[in-house]
Scaffold this motif. Structure first.
Motif, PDB file in Angstrom:
ATOM      1  N   LEU A 141       0.857  -1.179   0.000  1.00 52.81           N
ATOM      2  CA  LEU A 141       0.000   0.000   0.000  1.00 52.81           C
ATOM      3  C   LEU A 141       0.895   1.232   0.000  1.00 52.81           C
ATOM      4  O   LEU A 141       1.820   1.335   0.823  1.00 52.81           O
ATOM      5  CB  LEU A 141      -0.910   0.010   1.229  1.00 52.81           C
ATOM      6  N   ALA A 142       0.627   2.181  -0.916  1.00 51.70           N
ATOM      7  CA  ALA A 142       1.452   3.381  -1.028  1.00 51.70           C
ATOM      8  C   ALA A 142       1.004   4.428  -0.009  1.00 51.70           C
ATOM      9  O   ALA A 142      -0.194   4.648   0.187  1.00 51.70           O
ATOM     10  CB  ALA A 142       1.387   3.943  -2.439  1.00 51.70           C
ATOM     11  N   CYS A 143       1.997   5.074   0.636  1.00 51.67           N
ATOM     12  CA  CYS A 143       1.688   6.110   1.620  1.00 51.67           C
ATOM     13  C   CYS A 143       1.429   7.451   0.949  1.00 51.67           C
ATOM     14  O   CYS A 143       0.492   8.143   1.280  1.00 51.67           O
ATOM     15  CB  CYS A 143       2.829   6.239   2.622  1.00 51.67           C
ATOM     16  N   GLN A 144       2.266   7.838  -0.021  1.00 57.43           N
ATOM     17  CA  GLN A 144       2.163   9.126  -0.724  1.00 57.43           C
ATOM     18  C   GLN A 144       2.097  10.283   0.280  1.00 57.43           C
ATOM     19  O   GLN A 144       1.072  10.960   0.427  1.00 57.43           O
ATOM     20  CB  GLN A 144       0.944   9.137  -1.648  1.00 57.43           C
ATOM     21  N   PRO A 145       3.198  10.519   1.040  1.00 65.69           N
ATOM     22  CA  PRO A 145       3.169  11.538   2.096  1.00 65.69           C
ATOM     23  C   PRO A 145       2.925  12.924   1.517  1.00 65.69           C
ATOM     24  O   PRO A 145       3.268  13.215   0.371  1.00 65.69           O
ATOM     25  CB  PRO A 145       4.553  11.437   2.717  1.00 65.69           C
ATOM     26  N   PRO A 146       2.338  13.820   2.312  1.00 56.83           N
ATOM     27  CA  PRO A 146       2.070  15.189   1.852  1.00 56.83           C
ATOM     28  C   PRO A 146       3.361  16.005   1.820  1.00 56.83           C
ATOM     29  O   PRO A 146       4.409  15.579   2.336  1.00 56.83           O
ATOM     30  CB  PRO A 146       1.106  15.725   2.914  1.00 56.83           C
ATOM     31  N   GLY A 151      13.270  16.680   4.818  1.00 57.17           N
ATOM     32  CA  GLY A 151      12.826  15.533   4.034  1.00 57.17           C
ATOM     33  C   GLY A 151      12.642  14.253   4.810  1.00 57.17           C
ATOM     34  O   GLY A 151      12.103  13.292   4.266  1.00 57.17           O
ATOM     35  N   THR A 152      13.081  14.167   6.053  1.00 55.01           N
ATOM     36  CA  THR A 152      13.029  12.913   6.796  1.00 55.01           C
ATOM     37  C   THR A 152      11.759  12.847   7.634  1.00 55.01           C
ATOM     38  O   THR A 152      11.529  13.696   8.500  1.00 55.01           O
ATOM     39  CB  THR A 152      14.256  12.771   7.714  1.00 55.01           C
ATOM     40  N   LEU A 153      10.917  11.841   7.363  1.00 58.81           N
ATOM     41  CA  LEU A 153       9.728  11.551   8.147  1.00 58.81           C
ATOM     42  C   LEU A 153       9.879  10.168   8.773  1.00 58.81           C
ATOM     43  O   LEU A 153      10.650   9.338   8.293  1.00 58.81           O
ATOM     44  CB  LEU A 153       8.466  11.570   7.277  1.00 58.81           C
ATOM     45  N   SER A 154       9.121   9.926   9.833  1.00 55.20           N
ATOM     46  CA  SER A 154       8.997   8.560  10.343  1.00 55.20           C
ATOM     47  C   SER A 154       7.588   8.079  10.034  1.00 55.20           C
ATOM     48  O   SER A 154       6.626   8.853  10.075  1.00 55.20           O
ATOM     49  CB  SER A 154       9.266   8.516  11.843  1.00 55.20           C
ATOM     50  N   TYR A 155       7.477   6.772   9.695  1.00 53.34           N
ATOM     51  CA  TYR A 155       6.214   6.236   9.203  1.00 53.34           C
ATOM     52  C   TYR A 155       5.772   5.051  10.057  1.00 53.34           C
ATOM     53  O   TYR A 155       6.598   4.207  10.470  1.00 53.34           O
ATOM     54  CB  TYR A 155       6.355   5.756   7.752  1.00 53.34           C
ATOM     55  N   SER A 176       8.478   0.846   5.023  1.00 53.10           N
ATOM     56  CA  SER A 176       9.687   1.510   4.543  1.00 53.10           C
ATOM     57  C   SER A 176       9.770   2.909   5.144  1.00 53.10           C
ATOM     58  O   SER A 176       8.812   3.689   5.049  1.00 53.10           O
ATOM     59  CB  SER A 176       9.679   1.592   3.017  1.00 53.10           C
ATOM     60  N   GLN A 177      10.920   3.219   5.766  1.00 51.67           N
ATOM     61  CA  GLN A 177      11.143   4.560   6.299  1.00 51.67           C
ATOM     62  C   GLN A 177      11.703   5.507   5.237  1.00 51.67           C
ATOM     63  O   GLN A 177      12.003   6.662   5.541  1.00 51.67           O
ATOM     64  CB  GLN A 177      12.088   4.491   7.503  1.00 51.67           C
ATOM     65  N   VAL A 178      11.841   5.000   3.994  1.00 50.80           N
ATOM     66  CA  VAL A 178      12.272   5.840   2.869  1.00 50.80           C
ATOM     67  C   VAL A 178      11.054   6.369   2.113  1.00 50.80           C
ATOM     68  O   VAL A 178      10.919   7.571   1.878  1.00 50.80           O
ATOM     69  CB  VAL A 178      13.203   5.049   1.929  1.00 50.80           C
ATOM     70  N   THR A 179      10.132   5.474   1.752  1.00 53.01           N
ATOM     71  CA  THR A 179       8.939   5.877   0.984  1.00 53.01           C
ATOM     72  C   THR A 179       7.698   5.948   1.844  1.00 53.01           C
ATOM     73  O   THR A 179       6.718   6.599   1.464  1.00 53.01           O
ATOM     74  CB  THR A 179       8.705   4.879  -0.151  1.00 53.01           C
ATOM     75  N   GLY A 180       7.675   5.276   2.978  1.00 56.04           N
ATOM     76  CA  GLY A 180       6.484   5.211   3.808  1.00 56.04           C
ATOM     77  C   GLY A 180       5.540   4.099   3.418  1.00 56.04           C
ATOM     78  O   GLY A 180       4.523   3.882   4.094  1.00 56.04           O
ATOM     79  N   SER A 228       6.062 -19.931  -3.431  1.00 52.08           N
ATOM     80  CA  SER A 228       6.834 -19.157  -4.397  1.00 52.08           C
ATOM     81  C   SER A 228       8.196 -18.809  -3.826  1.00 52.08           C
ATOM     82  O   SER A 228       8.372 -18.684  -2.608  1.00 52.08           O
ATOM     83  CB  SER A 228       6.088 -17.866  -4.780  1.00 52.08           C
ATOM     84  N   THR A 229       9.168 -18.683  -4.727  1.00 49.29           N
ATOM     85  CA  THR A 229      10.507 -18.270  -4.307  1.00 49.29           C
ATOM     86  C   THR A 229      10.496 -16.791  -3.971  1.00 49.29           C
ATOM     87  O   THR A 229       9.667 -16.030  -4.474  1.00 49.29           O
ATOM     88  CB  THR A 229      11.532 -18.539  -5.422  1.00 49.29           C
ATOM     89  N   PRO A 230      11.417 -16.322  -3.119  1.00 51.45           N
ATOM     90  CA  PRO A 230      11.458 -14.899  -2.742  1.00 51.45           C
ATOM     91  C   PRO A 230      11.750 -14.000  -3.936  1.00 51.45           C
ATOM     92  O   PRO A 230      12.523 -14.364  -4.833  1.00 51.45           O
ATOM     93  CB  PRO A 230      12.573 -14.826  -1.708  1.00 51.45           C
ATOM     94  N   THR A 231      11.107 -12.834  -3.934  1.00 50.21           N
ATOM     95  CA  THR A 231      11.388 -11.781  -4.910  1.00 50.21           C
ATOM     96  C   THR A 231      11.577 -10.476  -4.142  1.00 50.21           C
ATOM     97  O   THR A 231      10.662 -10.012  -3.450  1.00 50.21           O
ATOM     98  CB  THR A 231      10.236 -11.632  -5.915  1.00 50.21           C
ATOM     99  N   ILE A 232      12.772  -9.909  -4.238  1.00 51.95           N
ATOM    100  CA  ILE A 232      13.073  -8.682  -3.491  1.00 51.95           C
ATOM    101  C   ILE A 232      12.351  -7.510  -4.148  1.00 51.95           C
ATOM    102  O   ILE A 232      12.568  -7.207  -5.326  1.00 51.95           O
ATOM    103  CB  ILE A 232      14.586  -8.430  -3.412  1.00 51.95           C
ATOM    104  N   LYS A 233      11.469  -6.836  -3.368  1.00 59.23           N
ATOM    105  CA  LYS A 233      10.679  -5.725  -3.876  1.00 59.23           C
ATOM    106  C   LYS A 233      11.164  -4.374  -3.339  1.00 59.23           C
ATOM    107  O   LYS A 233      10.982  -3.350  -3.993  1.00 59.23           O
ATOM    108  CB  LYS A 233       9.213  -5.917  -3.491  1.00 59.23           C
ATOM    109  N   VAL A 234      11.723  -4.354  -2.141  1.00 58.20           N
ATOM    110  CA  VAL A 234      12.267  -3.112  -1.573  1.00 58.20           C
ATOM    111  C   VAL A 234      13.779  -3.196  -1.664  1.00 58.20           C
ATOM    112  O   VAL A 234      14.396  -4.074  -1.041  1.00 58.20           O
ATOM    113  CB  VAL A 234      11.815  -2.913  -0.109  1.00 58.20           C
TER     114      VAL A 234
END
Length: 1005
Positions: A141-146, A151-155, A176-180, A228-234
């Protein structure tokens, strides 16, 4: 930097900087960058600026290179150098601020401090599109911060309602603490719900949070989810740039069924131990980065179906750091000055000077008076800017001359300081008359210019001159050493044994130099006695100046102990001690207890008190009834009391008097409020932010009823308000108070009382208890390591300040490790107390070591000092002196041996040590010889001499060659060897070797 030149010149017009009296500004506090909450218009911003200067500095401020209109804009206020901005506004006040400190010696400019305004807008009010996922398949699920700054937020994410936050410790969820964004490795049907992204921004003086509209997630069931085998998404960036000393975080998360596990490794080296438990999680955390942490890092996701890997590089960069800075200089007119500034950093910093000079070196030829003033060197790269400040001034020795008259005691030692004002740091050396002084057994000249003279004699009197020299000039200062007679105790006090109430005189006579005043002081068990008052037990016996007798009148038990007399002049002192024993009647029996009360009998128990140096003869038990005031002697085995029986015990000494002290107890007690307070009140220790109070639980006989407990009151020392708590357990002996605001090792006043069903008892006396200690906050400074031998170094340091210890400083810990080793593998040596030097032994020869020092207390060790390096000396030759021979002539024997030649990898030979002892002696005598022969006396009774001969040098002592020598024309008898072996721990192999060696050189009888 044209403004700098104009300000500097304006300070000199009509006002001259006086050499040796004035000094230019030096910053003690500079402004720091600040993020201020946008829209908080009622507050204010303070940018700090404080400088040390003589005369006192005045201040101006720049914003974006333009002078701040102090006095014209009422929003700006100058408070003792600090700039205060009222009602801050992002449109007008955002910018880079610098402080100017100015006096008649010059002007300096501070580092730049950026004032920026932070904000976090709300999420858009628009609804979010619902999402669908399948059971057993990963999703996000995408956070899409305002919009926000910085630039640094905590999520965090919550499901359905606040505060039901998603827990990520099972490995299935990841935020993710990079994208939220919120990720799930394998969706389950019970994951269906409304999800909200919760964001928080932290600014210097405030915190703000907001959350998004609902993200509807529906998980569709699958009767047979496929594995299923692992797929790295982040994935973390392929190239990550991070600053030294900061923390790097790499994120990695994978979809898969079963839920993949994660592990990290460093491809091109060992994984830093600092990574800790993050090695098995989705975020690799590397705190306190160093250049050793650079390299390629790999994340691997794996499950029973397979694995997936991803790699990326961390590149460590650094803010500028000074390697060589400019320092205050005192130079001669018409001479030449060179200043050099060197800085390290990544990328490599550029160097510039505030007097419009480029490059790393400033050179001024044919110096003139108008060149005096303040200079600054600036090093900068894209990560920061640092400043170095120095003052150029003419030389002056007037403020710190060598003392004109230096008294010293014969046979003692004296320290003479030489501290001229000079920069760059001068070379210092000393002379006595025309003789240049160098280090010897009696003379020590330290690198910082201190002259030590040891074992002083009359011949050492005279003029001593300190010479200071650098490439800018020379100076000297002279003092006269006057040698005085040493102070000695001629008649020392003697031990004394007296009875209580008697008088005693302790003698103390001393000799001293007649040109100096002599004073006497006395201490009892280390505590100074007051001998000036007319009242009290201690009196000084009036007499000659060299007599300091002490008279003790009507001595009491508390005046027993160790008395020390100290005779002292301004140059030395001498002391002697004696023990005084005061005998007196015994103290009262303690803890009288009544047990097994019956109609006609009772059991009494008590503890021994102090006998006060006289044996106890017997105890007397006396009793009385409640209807009588007369005490009667009791018979053991039978109580003659009627009704309630009260008894007391007394003790008799073997000498003629009896104690008047007694202990008493009533057999039959009625219930009432407690009458005594708990004892043993104390405490201390514990964990961070804790105050621990302890006491001794009250015995049943002192509780006076049921529903018993304790009331504890405490307050921070020098405050008025008490905190009161009830502890309702009779067996309780401690109470732990926790508060985040507790400062380490703070003193608290505490008191305690007991209570029962009928009421409360009295409070105890107030005791002082300290809150828990914490580790020291700073490390020692000025670390210096010196190689003593091939196997030993000496380490010294400047101690930390008391306010940084966060408790009682227990000592220092020295860590040392070889150059190719990591600091985590360092060996440790601890010192006890406040020593600031220590020796470290057991090292390897010709080896370079890193050394760091840490302070420690009972809570642990503080941060390490800056590390230093030292290289041990080459090892001594591993061969003993060879071809040893001797010849006896009368009562003497001459021993010869061959030189030991050092190899290229061994330290040079400086001489030989000869250790010897005569028959029957246990201690070895040492002769230090530079030659390869020695004459020694032989015993008069045909005994033998044991010799050990070894080489020595900078690397230490080499192995020894051992021989045994006796009279009889240099012949060694088997009888002599057997006699020697029977008197020592000589092994059979050593004994055999001695015989073999001797057969090769001498005849045997």
């Amino acid at each position: 930097m044209a403004f700098f030149s104009s300000y500097s010149s304006s300070t000199r017009c009509g006002d001259v900087c006086v050499s040796g009296h004035d000094s230019g500004p030096v910053f003690e506090e500079q402004p720091s960058s600040l993020i201020y909450p946008e829209g908080l218009s009622e507050g204010k911003v303070t940018l700090s600026c404080q400088a040390r200067a003589s005369p006192t500095a005045s201040y101006r401020w720049l914003v974006n290179g333009t002078e701040v209109p102090l006095g014209l804009d009422l929003r700006y206020t100058l408070v003792a150098g600090n700039l205060v901005i009222g009602s801050p506004d992002s449109g007008r006040d955002t910018g880079s601020y610098q402080c100017l400190a100015i006096n008649r010696c010059g002007t300096i400019i501070s580092r730049a401090a950026n004032l920026k305004f932070g904000y976090l807008h709300d999420f858009p009010p628009d609804s979010r599109s619902p999402q669908t996922a399948y059971e057993g398949v990963g999703s996000f699920l995408a956070c899409q911060p305002p919009p926000h700054y910085p630039g640094t937020l905590s999520y965090r994410w919550l499901i359905n309602e606040f505060p039901n936050f998603i827990k990520t410790d099972d490995g299935r969820w990841f935020v993710s603490q990079v994208t939220g964004n919120l990720y799930v490795a394998k969706a389950e049907t019970n994951d269906t719900g409304n999800y909200f992204c919760f964001t928080t921004i932290n600014m210097d003086i405030s915190t703000k949070s907001t959350f998004s509209k609902a993200n509807m997630l529906t998980v569709l069931p699958d009767a047979n989810p496929r594995k299923s085998t692992p797929t790295i998404k982040v994935r973390f960036p392929a190239e990550t740039y991070a600053l030294a000393g900061h923390t790097a975080q790499l994120e990695c998360f994978a979809y898969g069924n079963p839920v993949p596990k994660l592990r990290w490794r460093k491809v091109d080296g060992l994984m830093p131990s600092k990574a800790g438990s993050s090695l098995d999680g989705p975020t690799l955390i590397l705190p306190d980065l160093t250049f050793d942490d650079e390299g390629v890092y790999e994340c691997e996701a794996y499950n029973s179906e397979g694995s997936d890997k991803y790699q990326g590089r961390i590149t460590v960069q650094a803010q500028p750091e000074w390697l060589q800075v400019m320092s205050d200089s005192e130079v001669e007119i018409s001479s030449e000055l060179q200043w050099t500034c060197l800085a390290a950093g990544k990328p490599r910093p550029s160097i510039r000077w505030l007097r419009n000079v480029n490059g790393a070196r400033l050179k001024i030829s044919n110096l003139a008076l108008e060149d005096s003033g303040m200079y600054q060197c600036v090093a900068e790269n894209k990560h920061g800017t640092i400043y170095s400040t120095a003052e150029l001034r003419a030389p002056d020795f007037r403020l710190n001359p060598v003392r004109k008259l230096i008294p010293a005691a014969r046979g003692g030692q004296v320290m003479i300081e030489c501290r001229p004002r000079a920069a760059p740091k001068p070379s210092l050396f000393w002379s006595r008359g025309t003789e240049l002084l160098t280090n010897s057994s009696r003379v020590t000249v330290t690198p910082d210019g201190i002259l030590w003279l040891h074992n002083i004699s009359r011949a050492d009197e005279g003029k001593y001159t300190c010479f200071a020299e650098n490439y800018l000039g020379k100076a000297n200062s002279t003092g006269h050493l006057s040698v005085r007679d040493a102070t000695k105790i001629m008649l020392a006090p003697s031990n004394a044994d007296i009875n209580q109430g008697e008088n005693v005189s302790l003698q103390c006579h001393a000799s001293h130099d007649p040109t100096m005043d002599l004073t006497f002081t006395w201490t009892l068990n280390g505590v100074l006695l007051d001998l000036e008052g007319s009242v009290g037990p201690y009196h000084r016996v009036e007499g000659k100046e060299n007599i300091g007798d002490l008279l003790i009148v009507n001595a009491q038990l508390s005046q027993a102990g160790i008395y020390t007399c100290m005779a002292q002049t301004v140059v030395d002192s001498a002391s002697a001690s004696a023990k005084l024993v005061v005998r007196g009647p015994p103290g009262p029996p303690g803890g009288l207890l009544v047990k097994n009360v019956a109609e006609t009998s009772v059991e009494l128990r008590w503890s021994r008190g102090y006998d006060n140096h006289s044996p106890i003869g017997k105890y007397i038990i006396m009793g009385r009834s409640s209807l009588s005031t007369e005490w009667k002697k009791m018979r053991t085995g039978l109580c003659v009391c009627v009704c309630v029986c009260v008894c007391r015990t007394e003790r008799i000494k073997n000498i003629s008097y009896m104690t008047t002290w007694m202990s008493s107890e009533t057999f039959q007690l009625t219930k009432g409020t407690p009458t005594v307070a708990p004892s043993g009140l104390g405490g201390g220790g514990g964990d961070r932010n804790e105050l621990i109070v302890t006491w001794t639980p009250m015995a049943r006989e002192y509780q006076n009823g049921d529903s018993f407990g304790y009331i504890l009151a405490f307050r921070k020392k020098e405050t008025t308000s008490w905190t009161v708590v009830r502890v309702p357990h009779v067996e309780s002996s401690r109470y732990v108070y926790y508060n985040d605001s507790l400062t380490p090792y703070s003193p608290f006043e505490v008191k305690i009382k007991a209570y029962n069903r009928r009421g409360e008892g009295p409070f105890s006396q107030i005791a002082v208890v300290h809150s828990a200690e914490e580790e020291p906050t700073v490390g020692p400074s000025s670390i210096n390591a010196t190689a003593l031998t091939a196997f030993e170094i000496q380490v010294s340091w400047e101690p930390i300040q008391q306010f940084s210890t966060n408790g009682i400083l227990r000592g220092y810990e020295i860590r040392y490790w070889r150059q190719h080793e990591r600091e985590a593998a360092a060996d440790r040596v601890r010192t006890a107390g406040l020593e600031t030097t220590a020796r470290v032994s057991g090292l390897r020869p010709s080896t370079r070591y890193h050394v760091a020092v840490l302070a420690y207390n009972s809570a642990g060790t503080g941060p390490p000092s800056p590390r230093t390096t030292v290289t041990t000396r080459k090892p001594p030759p591993n061969r003993p002196p060879g071809n040893v021979s001797w010849k006896a002539e009368g009562s003497w024997v001459k021993v010869r041996w061959d030189n030991v030649k050092a190899m290229h990898n061994e330290s040079a030979i400086l001489g030989y040590k000869v250790l010897y002892k005569h028959e029957g002696q246990s201690a070895l005598k040492v002769l230090d010889k530079a030659k390869t022969s020695v004459n020694l006396p032989l015993p008069k009774d045909n005994g033998y001499v044991v010799l050990e001969i070894r080489s020595w040098g900078e690397g230490g002592d080499g192995p020894a060659h051992e021989i045994i020598v006796s009279q009889d024309s240099g012949k060694i008898t088997i009888k002599t060897l057997i006699k020697y072996a029977s008197n020592t721990t000589l092994s059979y192999s050593t004994f055999s070797k001695l015989i073999d060696d001797r057969l090769g050189y001498h005849d045997w009888v």
